[in-house]
Enzyme design. Structure first.
Site, PDB file in Angstrom:
ATOM      1  N   CYS B  36      -5.240   1.094   6.471  1.00  0.00           N
ATOM      2  CA  CYS B  36      -3.872   0.567   6.566  1.00  0.00           C
ATOM      3  C   CYS B  36      -3.175   1.005   7.848  1.00  0.00           C
ATOM      4  O   CYS B  36      -2.173   0.414   8.250  1.00  0.00           O
ATOM      5  CB  CYS B  36      -3.034   1.026   5.381  1.00  0.00           C
ATOM      6  SG  CYS B  36      -3.630   0.335   3.854  1.00  0.00           S
ATOM      7  N   ASP B  38      -1.852   4.103   8.409  1.00  0.00           N
ATOM      8  CA  ASP B  38      -0.894   5.197   8.259  1.00  0.00           C
ATOM      9  C   ASP B  38      -1.494   6.282   7.372  1.00  0.00           C
ATOM     10  O   ASP B  38      -1.899   6.004   6.243  1.00  0.00           O
ATOM     11  CB  ASP B  38       0.407   4.698   7.617  1.00  0.00           C
ATOM     12  CG  ASP B  38       1.117   3.685   8.480  1.00  0.00           C
ATOM     13  OD1 ASP B  38       1.774   4.099   9.446  1.00  0.00           O
ATOM     14  OD2 ASP B  38       0.993   2.482   8.191  1.00  0.00           O
ATOM     15  N   CYS B  63       2.099   4.232  13.137  1.00  0.00           N
ATOM     16  CA  CYS B  63       2.935   3.491  14.067  1.00  0.00           C
ATOM     17  C   CYS B  63       4.261   4.221  14.274  1.00  0.00           C
ATOM     18  O   CYS B  63       4.514   5.296  13.727  1.00  0.00           O
ATOM     19  CB  CYS B  63       3.175   2.079  13.561  1.00  0.00           C
ATOM     20  SG  CYS B  63       4.150   2.028  12.047  1.00  0.00           S
ATOM     21  N   CYS B 107       6.205   1.249   5.491  1.00  0.00           N
ATOM     22  CA  CYS B 107       5.744   2.471   6.148  1.00  0.00           C
ATOM     23  C   CYS B 107       6.565   3.668   5.702  1.00  0.00           C
ATOM     24  O   CYS B 107       6.055   4.781   5.615  1.00  0.00           O
ATOM     25  CB  CYS B 107       5.843   2.341   7.665  1.00  0.00           C
ATOM     26  SG  CYS B 107       4.826   1.020   8.311  1.00  0.00           S
TER      27      CYS B 107
HETATM   28  C1  LIG Z   1      -2.193  -3.617   7.738  1.00  0.00           C
HETATM   29  C2  LIG Z   1      -1.100  -2.647   7.453  1.00  0.00           C
HETATM   30  N1  LIG Z   1      -0.849  -2.288   6.208  1.00  0.00           N
HETATM   31  C3  LIG Z   1       0.129  -1.451   5.949  1.00  0.00           C
HETATM   32  C4  LIG Z   1       0.922  -0.897   6.926  1.00  0.00           C
HETATM   33  C5  LIG Z   1       1.935   0.061   6.603  1.00  0.00           C
HETATM   34  O1  LIG Z   1       2.386  -0.129   5.321  1.00  0.00           O
HETATM   35  P1  LIG Z   1       2.246   1.065   4.268  1.00  0.00           P
HETATM   36  O2  LIG Z   1       2.935   2.212   4.885  1.00  0.00           O
HETATM   37  O3  LIG Z   1       2.895   0.569   3.049  1.00  0.00           O
HETATM   38  O4  LIG Z   1       0.774   1.294   4.122  1.00  0.00           O
HETATM   39  C6  LIG Z   1       0.693  -1.220   8.241  1.00  0.00           C
HETATM   40  C7  LIG Z   1       1.494  -0.673   9.336  1.00  0.00           C
HETATM   41  O5  LIG Z   1       2.503  -1.148   9.715  1.00  0.00           O
HETATM   42  C8  LIG Z   1      -0.329  -2.136   8.497  1.00  0.00           C
HETATM   43  O6  LIG Z   1      -0.576  -2.492   9.733  1.00  0.00           O
END
Ligand SMILES: Cc1ncc(COP(=O)(O)O)c(C=O)c1O
Ligand SMILES: Cc1ncc(COP(=O)(O)O)c(C=O)c1O
Lengths: 415, 134, 415, 134
Positions: B36, B38, B63, B107
């Site tokens: 993801c 993060d 990010c 995020c």
């Molecule tokens: C593909 C993807 N999923 C999820 C997130 C972040 O969301 P979460 O913090 O809910 O995982 C990001 C980042 O912005 C992302 O690029």
């Protein structure tokens, strides 16, 4: 400001602006009618000569060049034009490289919804089309493709496809080929006369945005995308964007092989400095520099995320691009990085640089120095490292999915 | 310098707070997934007498929003009791940051999640469960 | 050079060029990603603000404005977008005014070939849509149209349609309406929120060529014409032509009601001088000046041919337009002049003038003086005169066709 | 001044030759159709002894090419015998004008047609038929 995102778009040359200017302020008539007043005829003369310049750059007849509003229109016209012109045929297969541009892939998605079949060609880890896969598909006797579309130069990973080779495989089985040459036009020689259609664009060679062209082999039947007049050999209606077209031709004229020597030298310099100063990165796309767009350098940097790198650099006035999911509107990893088999956890560290003749070695030195400290800083605060990744790989191998999988769909971004 | 992020987000991104580790933490919360993009680990040092979070550190991969929310969440938690800290919401973090881009709101979940997990870990270590403070 | 062809295209304002310049040379990034470097974000800010300016000019929400490459794309997108989005429905009727622009009519021709039904609305001798015909068609219970397309301002004869009235007839029967406002945008107030789609363009208001927009009512389902990205609210792929869009918005901003007062005054002046100095002409389009585009004047001059007039004027550095068959690429009489019932032998003498804020009364005086002597000269050498035309009318009435009918088809110009 | 027409065409368009009528002409040829946009009437004054065209006039309604070809055709015919003049071809006229736009080639037919018709009219008046000279 150090602009290093020249494969996204480029600064327009002053000489190009100067060339456009009379068509903004003086010769303002549409060039359509032969029998009109002299502004119209002067406009037509300018249009004809722009067409000749563009055609000669890719070794085709001027009469086979259609000016469009750019890459998106050219690619949509090429793909849908062929599909719809053959709507009533039994064959309905369209084929494209899986690292094609989104304007190609999205056109195919639309056609697929309408009943056409679509096959995306496998690519190797450097982004080159799998020759065996291609051969298998075009040689199929019961499902001959209507078209194969392949990018010449890949915007994300720089891959420079051998078009002659691909075209000859297609033509061996009488399958027409469309080449997406947006990013390679003027940067790498291309004999478009060996193709059936070729897309080229202005704004990546220091020309204006909003203008491009499509080469269409004489005799190839396309359904028009934009009806409405006799313009462009009756293949594209509408008042011609003459300042844009004149600027496009001027930019093409100015983008000589010398320019490529300059950008290639800069790119190679960057590559070398990068290797000296940035630990733990991996080049994306071809390792062989001659098989890349001359101004293109792309990597994934381990344990750091692209958007963070990009914004740190931005604050220091350096502009680059990333294929990181977090930096995209859809929050999806780049389809190109996925297609070459890069896991998403790795592609987050994507960084790509497109240099132009306006860049200097000093800028690149500064850039890499800045990048080195940004990467060091981000890594210091990151829980990820070699050990983390080893554990992660083990977990993946064992099929253990970590609990906090925050993967989610953004429905409002879907169709 | 034009950015989609608020000044608060950019400030914390440029000068993140409480980054690092705590050796032998009172509580540790690890959340996120490298796929993801993060990953956050929050380390707590809690005074067992008062349940006050005396120190807090975070390691973040992600990010701009991930880095800023990590900083903000840890700043908000520091000095609070675990009971209070457990109640910090994602929305509070985002609001305190002057808002987050809609698509990036997810995020901000992560840091709060990591904090809660670290508190649970602390509670477990001290023989309690989250129900007792919730 | 006295340019009086401002309904074909216009000179770009210096202030517009100045507004575009930073987007040619500095802010060159595509405005697509929110999470990119600051050039990209600045580009997006500029795009958003251009959208707001354009939207406010026609009283709609910015989010319902899609930027396109111009009139042709907007009209093709509107017409085909509706047709293809309703491909599977039983209703397949598309309706347009018979004095619609060729980009509308040719889109309909293409759709007709693909099985859609098309009806062109009758117009009266001034080019206004026949209300009874419209009502009859939209009220039909067994063949409800998918769309009615009507021009707001007609480029050839200046007719200014009452869009509110047309829209209310359509909406009474829940038929969506598309308005072609290319020639009226900024010149006549238009509340596009009363329509379902509205086409507007930049290059007729001293903005750059190659850029236009389409207003699409929120919720109206269109099939995309150009796929390939999340740009333009996911309705139009491709790198945005940001300099063009910024220029478009600047031009719209500068084209205030004051400008219309200027051009209208010039047009009325021209009309008066014309009446004094040119014998035997007939106004085409509305006689009521308030029912015309404010900068538009069009006539047919008896016993002379348009191309000859046009070139004589051209040599004297005056540029106008004609709808004469001999001046068109297809050598066909203008479909608009035919639709209002003007016989081809009369429409040969077509002359039309579009004035702009850059023109002066002195220029118009000179123009009419020149025209008067050109017409006199051409008439002197012409066998045609009032007597000739009386005889001709008699022959027509008797059904006697003269032997030398050199009417011929130009096959190479047909599809 | 940029035009699609040759210099010769533009010159004759600007300064057309032999425009006008002849009262009581030896021959008159009328061709064209106002619908098509080109009408030409050619008037001949022929010396009946020598069959030489001593004067020729034309009235033309039409486009640039029509005016230029009328002038050129009459210039070419003047001083020739009707037998010679009858042999003037559309191609000769166009060539002498430095060429015509492809789509306008048809316009050059008209003047030659009118000339031939005027000659036939003259021959008929003088009790002959076109076969005798053809
Ligand atoms: C593909 C993807 N999923 C999820 C997130 C972040 O969301 P979460 O913090 O809910 O995982 C990001 C980042 O912005 C992302 O690029
Ligand atoms: C409709 C049309 N037909 C015909 C012509 C002229 O051709 P021709 O001289 O063969 O009649 C013209 C003029 O260019 C024309 O506009």
């Amino acid at each position: 400001m150090v602009y290093l995102d020249n494969n996204a778009s480029t600064r327009v040359d002053q000489a190009v602006i100067d060339a456009m200017m009379p068509y903004f302020t003086d010769i303002v008539s549409p060039p359509s009618s032969d029998y009109g007043h002299s502004f119209g005829v002067e406009a037509k003369t300018a249009l004809d000569s722009a067409r000749e310049i563009i055609a000669s750059k890719i070794n085709v007849n001027p009469s086979d060049i259609i000016f469009t509003s750019g890459q998106a229109e050219s690619n949509n016209f090429a793909i849908k034009g062929i599909a719809y012109a053959n709507r009533d045929k039994e064959e309905n297969l369209l084929v494209a490289s899986s690292v094609s541009h989104s304007t190609v892939l999205d056109s195919l998605k639309t056609l697929e919804k309408q009943g056409f079949s679509v096959i995306l060609l496998k690519v190797d880890s450097e982004g080159f089309v799998d020759r065996d896969h291609l051969r298998e598909i075009v040689s199929s006797t019961n499902k001959r493709p209507l078209l194969v579309s392949v990018p010449h130069g890949n915007v994300e990973i720089g891959t420079l496809e051998n078009i002659e080779e691909i075209a000859s495989i297609c033509h061996e089985f009488n399958v027409p080929i469309h080449v997406e040459a947006t990013y390679s036009f003027c940067k790498v020689p291309l004999d478009a006369s060996a193709t059936d259609m070729t897309t080229i664009t202005s704004h990546l060679i220091h020309g204006p945005k909003g203008v491009g062209a499509l080469y269409i082999r004489k005799g190839l039947k396309l359904q028009r995308l934009i009806d409405g007049g006799l313009q462009e050999n009756k293949k594209r209606g509408g008042t011609e964007n003459l300042p844009g077209i004149v600027g496009f031709a001027k930019a093409a004229e100015l983008y000589t092989p010398e320019i490529n020597k300059i950008t290639q030298k800069l790119r190679d310099y960057l590559w070398n400095v990068f290797e000296q100063k940035i630990p733990d990165f991996q080049v994306t796309g071809p390792f062989d520099r001659d098989k890349r767009l001359p101004n293109h350098f792309s990597v994934v940097i381990s344990y750091v995320e692209g958007e963070s790198i990009l914004l740190h650099l931005d604050i220091l006035d350096f502009m680059i691009a990333t294929g990181s999911a977090c930096s995209s509107k859809q929050l999806k990893a780049s389809h190109v990085l996925s297609a070459i088999g890069l896991p998403t956890e790795v592609s987050h560290g994507s960084v790509r640089v497109g240099v132009s003749k306006f860049n200097t070695q000093e800028e690149l030195d500064q850039f890499v120095n800045h990048l080195a400290s940004i990467v060091a800083r981000l890594r210091e605060m990151s829980p990820m490292n070699a050990e983390f990744m080893r554990e992660w790989e083990e977990m993946k191998a064992q099929g253990v999915v970590p609990k906090d999988n925050h993967h989610h769909e953004f429905e409002d971004l879907e169709e | 310098m034009a950015h989609i992020y608020s000044k608060e987000v950019m400030d914390l991104f440029m000068n993140p707070k409480n980054m690092g580790e705590i050796e032998n933490p009172s509580g540790l919360g690890k959340v996120g997934n490298p796929v993801c993009g993060d990953v956050m680990w929050i380390y707590l040092q809690v005074n067992e007498e008062t349940d006050i979070i005396e120190d807090i550190k975070v390691k973040t991969f992600g990010c701009v929003a991930a880095i800023a929310t990590s900083s903000k969440t840890t700043e908000m938690a520091k000095g609070k009791t675990v009971t209070e800290a457990y109640k910090i919401t994602k929305k509070q973090v985002a609001d305190d940051l002057g808002g987050l881009p809609k698509q990036k709101m997810h995020c901000s979940n992560l840091a709060v999640d990591a904090l809660q997990r670290a508190i649970i870990n602390y509670l477990e270590k001290t023989g309690r469960s989250v129900e007792e403070i919730d």
